[in-house]
Design a protein around this motif. Structure first.
Motif, PDB file in Angstrom:
ATOM      1  N   GLY A  52      45.372  60.039  31.083  1.00 43.77           N
ATOM      2  CA  GLY A  52      46.460  59.065  31.056  1.00 43.77           C
ATOM      3  C   GLY A  52      46.604  58.403  29.699  1.00 43.77           C
ATOM      4  N   SER A 146      48.613  61.563  35.807  1.00 49.94           N
ATOM      5  CA  SER A 146      47.642  60.714  35.112  1.00 49.94           C
ATOM      6  C   SER A 146      46.961  59.747  36.070  1.00 49.94           C
ATOM      7  N   TYR A 150      42.988  59.730  36.900  1.00 49.53           N
ATOM      8  CA  TYR A 150      42.156  58.538  36.749  1.00 49.53           C
ATOM      9  C   TYR A 150      41.321  58.292  37.996  1.00 49.53           C
TER      10      TYR A 150
END
Length: 322
Positions: A52, A146, A150
């Motif tokens: 990200g 992203s 994460y």
């Protein structure tokens, strides 16, 4: 294979260095130990945000320095660069094949939502491109991916455990209701308040136990959702500032993304969380063994103390089966 072996060697060296610094910090009292653990927390968070963070940096760098008259459109450059980042992360061993599958799934789900949202005018992509579906450049799916990347990486790096967690069925039902409401609220009454209430009730007793170094600490999972939603909202401000996409109010000049969007990202976090859980869930129906840390312990066990104590052994040995 050589790259992966090299990465493993670096990790072993890093663990040795980390232990040495930990011993040095412990000799200088609680303040030094706290400061060092906070530093380790930041390093792990940065690692979890790797994909990200690279995507946000790519948006800003391309907005600032990408030549306007280049034969390859800026959006197409971002798409190809995102694919290149994925290949590099996989080849270097910094990303696992399982995490790559998470990103691929999020890319599909996010692109489907983008196709609808751009069609009804919720936001636009103002620049031309060839690599697109309808009004949606293909890099947009990587922005949703992203979030999934994460969650999957943080779950592994912080060795998540959970107590008081609801079953798989109710959480999937809530995630589906949230996803459908993102579409239906354009034509039917918005059920967002009901979804917030359902979210709060379902996860009201859920604690996530995370390990920074050697011990597990805990926090309410709802607080974790809210904090991640806040950082996504901040990243979205960066995305609109770099004109990667624009909301209707930003077409004639940039302004901050409305605070109300925090609620949307909080609900989207639930979808992301359930998708990662579904990919890594262990059970008779799936038969897939998740990597270390990507599982739920039995919710019948009491929560460990809030202070820095080890999680009880039972919390590690038994798996939560929805």
């Amino acid at each position: 294979m050589e790259a992966i072996s090299g990465t493993r060697g670096v990790r072993r060296s890093w663990r040795g260095i980390e232990r040495w610094f930990g011993r040095m910090a412990s000799r200088h009292g609680r303040a030094a130990t706290f400061a060092y653990e906070f530093l380790c927390f930041g390093v792990k968070q940065a690692s979890a945000c790797l994909f990200g963070g690279l995507m946000v940096a790519l948006l800003l760098a391309s907005w600032r320095w990408y030549p306007a008259g280049a034969p390859l459109a800026r959006y197409d450059f971002i798409t190809l660069a995102a694919v290149g980042i994925q290949i590099a992360l996989l080849a270097s061993g910094l990303e696992s094949p399982r995490e790559a599958r998470v990103i691929a799934l999020f890319h599909v789900v996010g692109t489907l939502m983008e196709l609808f949202k751009t069609a009804v005018g919720s936001w636009i992509y103002p620049e031309p491109s060839l690599l697109r579906l309808g009004g949606v450049p293909l890099f947009s799916g990587f922005m949703y991916a992203s979030v999934g990347s994460y969650i999957a990486r943080a779950w592994r790096l912080f060795d998540f455990r959970f107590t008081g967690h609801p079953g798989f069925g109710p959480t999937v039902a809530l995630a589906l209701a949230i996803y459908l409401n993102f579409f239906s609220h354009h034509y039917l009454p918005d059920a967002r308040l009901l979804l917030f209430a359902a979210l709060g009730w379902l996860f009201r007793r859920t604690w996530v136990h995370y390990r920074i170094r050697r011990v597990h600490r805990r926090m309410p999972l709802l607080l974790g959702f809210a904090l991640v939603a806040l950082f996504i909202w901040l990243a979205e401000n960066v995305g609109t500032f770099s004109r990667a996409w624009l909301y209707p109010a930003q077409r004639h000049g940039w302004s901050m993304v409305p605070w109300a969007k925090l609620g949307s990202w909080l609900l989207l976090m639930v979808i992301s969380y359930v998708m990662v859980w579904a990919l890594h869930r262990r059970g008779a129906d799936g038969g897939r063994k998740p990597p270390a840390g990507l599982h739920f312990p039995a919710c019948t066990y009491p929560s460990p103390p809030a202070e820095a104590t080890h999680v009880p052994e039972g919390l590690h040995d038994r798996r939560f089966r929805p």
